[in-house]
Structures are given as structure tokens and as C-alpha cells.
Design an enzyme around this catalytic site. Sequence first.
Site, PDB file in Angstrom:
ATOM      1  N   ASP A  11       0.869  -1.174   0.000  1.00  0.00           N
ATOM      2  CA  ASP A  11       0.000   0.000   0.000  1.00  0.00           C
ATOM      3  C   ASP A  11       0.900   1.217   0.000  1.00  0.00           C
ATOM      4  OD1 ASP A  11      -1.901  -1.901   0.290  1.00  0.00           O
ATOM      5  OD2 ASP A  11      -2.862  -1.044   2.055  1.00  0.00           O
ATOM      6  N   ASP A 130     -13.984  -5.993  -3.138  1.00  0.00           N
ATOM      7  CA  ASP A 130     -14.021  -6.077  -1.676  1.00  0.00           C
ATOM      8  C   ASP A 130     -15.389  -6.606  -1.291  1.00  0.00           C
ATOM      9  OD1 ASP A 130     -11.497  -4.940  -1.629  1.00  0.00           O
ATOM     10  OD2 ASP A 130     -12.229  -2.908  -1.237  1.00  0.00           O
TER      11      ASP A 130
END
Lengths: 252, 211
Positions: A11, A130
Site C-alpha cells: 500500500d 471487496d
Amino acid sequence: MLTKRIIPCLDVKDGRVVKGVNFVNLRDAGDPVELAALYDREGADELVFLDISASNEGRATMIEVVRQTAGEISIPFTVGGGISQVEDMKRILRAGADKIGINTAAIVNPDLISDGARRFGSQCIVVAVDAKFNDAWGEWEVYTHGGRKPTGIRALEWVKEAESRGAGEILLTSMDADGTKDGFDLPLTRAVSCLVGIPVIASGGAGNKEHFYDVFTEGQADAALAATIFHYKEIAVPDLKQDLKARGVEIR
Amino acid sequence: MTIAIVDYGMGNLHSVSKACERLGFKTVVTGDPAAILNASGVLLPGVGAFGDAMEHLRESGLDRVVREAAAAGKPLLGICLGMQLLFDSSEEHGDHQGLGILPGRVVRFEGGSLKVPHMGWNKLEYVNSDGPLFLGLEEGHVYFVHSYHVLPERQEDLLAVTDYGYPVTAVVGHGNVFGMQFHPEKSGEMGMSLLRNFLTFAEGGQQGQAG
């Protein structure tokens, strides 16, 4: 036979690697290019960069990170985060990324999948999903905006549509498992893997080596992604691969 | 001595050129015929569709230049689509003529339960390891992304295969001309070693400087 892939996820915010637990509480874990090169040397099969920069400056920095990374590593890598147009895809692929990950933007505008696939080839287009179990439905619901917004869309229907629009892979994150270190979401991963004819990357919940074995066997995933446990050296990639190989999983 | 990476407006050549540099070889990304013909070796990369790639090559006249380089005995390596282009024809989206440097054709994966594209890490199995490419290298995994594969006409041109339902052409070679269906620049240590072997062969056996 194709091998199962181990994919560390980085990330990146404003050019630095961070990782949140359940997407909050960001911690800094270093320089993305350096970390990418380290994972390449350690035998990671692929890398994913998720750009969580909120500003245009941050995004521009990411392009530079991609360019430098492409010059340093010799494994494929995917870049996702904040990509909402075919032009964004082009910029990132030009900088040297192999694949593009799209999530929220694909829900908002599903044509982005088809347009990207037509322009750059399906192998470039990774649709990130997700998903969180919806008790009332008895199945999984798609969330967007980093897992904050429920969409009312059924995950199993969405992955099917993504595939038919030309997605080359599904990067499947379980919101229920993410950050728990209790293991990947096996029922979700298995359900999606059985449904689509494209590779499925399982993400969220990895805490130990056993979890990877489970997701490749019972979960039928083609690849498994994790961040924290790799970055903080709780599991070393070479150890993990050795362990899986010893247990009969096809590994590079 | 310089390695020419043929730029014909298809895809990103940054990774290939950087990989060569890391191995200590000097490269030039170019569409200039003289630069290609004067190079010590030529890399023909490629992503995208066969027909588009051939059109770009023809429009720029680089099809003749690559043929000329091959005929002159210059070490030539086609990578991924670049390897497919070396052959006579491809059935990708119709019927397209290739460069015809090696005899054979490009066909789609036979239907079955396996996923197409063939994408990911798969193991090389050597068919003929006599040439310079596999020097000092054990069979290992490399990274593939393709929906079509080559059927070479001459069995002797087949240097390595990989198993994807059936033996799929992975490496070809004939004299000074070679092809790799996978991406050596994306295939970790194994890929870099294969690339180094080709580049060393192209430079007349001299090792590149460690980068």
C-alpha cells in the site's frame, strides 16, 4: 502446470509504503522500490501496488514509483488505486506496470473493464472486489471506497459480470477476514473460484503458512496476497514457498 | 557494442531495456534501420495482437530490416508476440502473414478445461539444450502471458516446451535466430539468466559488465 502465486501487496501513499489494519491506523513500512526489489530477490511471484494517495501530487509520485520499480524488478506487477479512466491505465502501463487493478471505478462505470480489456488486453485488467458477508442475503455483498460503502451488489454476480466484460483476473478481498490474521475467507474464495474461469487472487486474513496452504487447496485460489505479515517479516516468502512445495503445492 | 531493441510502436519497451542494462549490456530502443543493422544483436519484443504488430512493422519498413538482420546472421531474439512474429502466419483474429524468418504457424490454444490466456509461472522443459541459451541453466519456471502459441514446422527448431494441457512451444532457435514465448524480463532469476545467455552470445561470447 501453472504454479500457485505468492503476492506481497504494497500500500503506497505519497510514495511511501504503508499498511492499515482494517484499512485504518496506517503505519509506515518503507520505500516501495526497495521493498519491491527485496521481494523479487526473495522469490515473490508477483507484486501489487495499491496507491492510496488522496491528492494529485500523490498520484503523480506513484507514476514515478512505477517507473523506478519497473527498472529494478524482474517479476510482473499490478498497480491499483484511484484509476478511473482508460487514460489513467495507459499512463501506468506506459510507466512499466504489467497490470491495472480497478475497484470502485469499475462498479461506478463497468465499461471501464471492457474498454481497458479491448485497448490493452484482458491480461492487463485485474478487477478488485471487496466483499463482506451480508447476513440478510446469506451471501456476500460488494463494498467500494476502500471497504467503506456497501453497494447492494451481490459479489458472485459482480465477478461473473466482470469476467464477461473482459477482466483477466479477480483480486478478491474479504472484508470480514482482512486484518484478522485468522486465515483467508475460504467459503468466499472457493465460491468465486468455482464460478469464474479466470484466475482468482485471494486476499485478506493471512496470518500463518497454514492459511496459504488452505486457500490454495480448499479455497482453490490461483494466487494469494498479503501485506502486513510479509512487511513485518512474520512470514518470509522463501520459507512460505518452501513449506508449500514440501506439502505438494505447485510452486515456483 | 550495442543491443538494438526494435521499437515499432507496440507496447512498453522500458522493462526489456532496463533488464538488459541491469545485466550490464548497452541497449538502444530504436526504429532506425541503420541502428538495428549495426547493432551486435537485436531484440524484437511485442505485446498486443499479431495483425496490428505486423501492420506497424510493415508501415515502418522494419519488417524488411528485421528480415535483413536475421539473414545477415545477426543474433535475433523475439520475445512473446515478437517470437510469434518470426513465423509464417498466425490465426489470431483472422489469418495474418508473419515475418517468415522461421517456418511454422501460430495457433490458438485448443479448447479444454484450462484457462486461456495461459498466464503465470510455468516450467521450461528442454527439448534440445545444445545451443547458447540454456548454458549452465537447469530447467526452471518462467512467466507466460499468451492465448496463441507457435507450431514450428521443423522439429529441430524446438528448444523447450512447457506443459499446459499439452507440450506448448516455449523456446525456439535456428542458427542465429531465437524466440521465447514467455517474458524473460519478467521471469525472475531464470529469465534474467536466459536473457544474459542470449546477450552474451550476441556480443560474441563476451560477458556483460555486472550492473
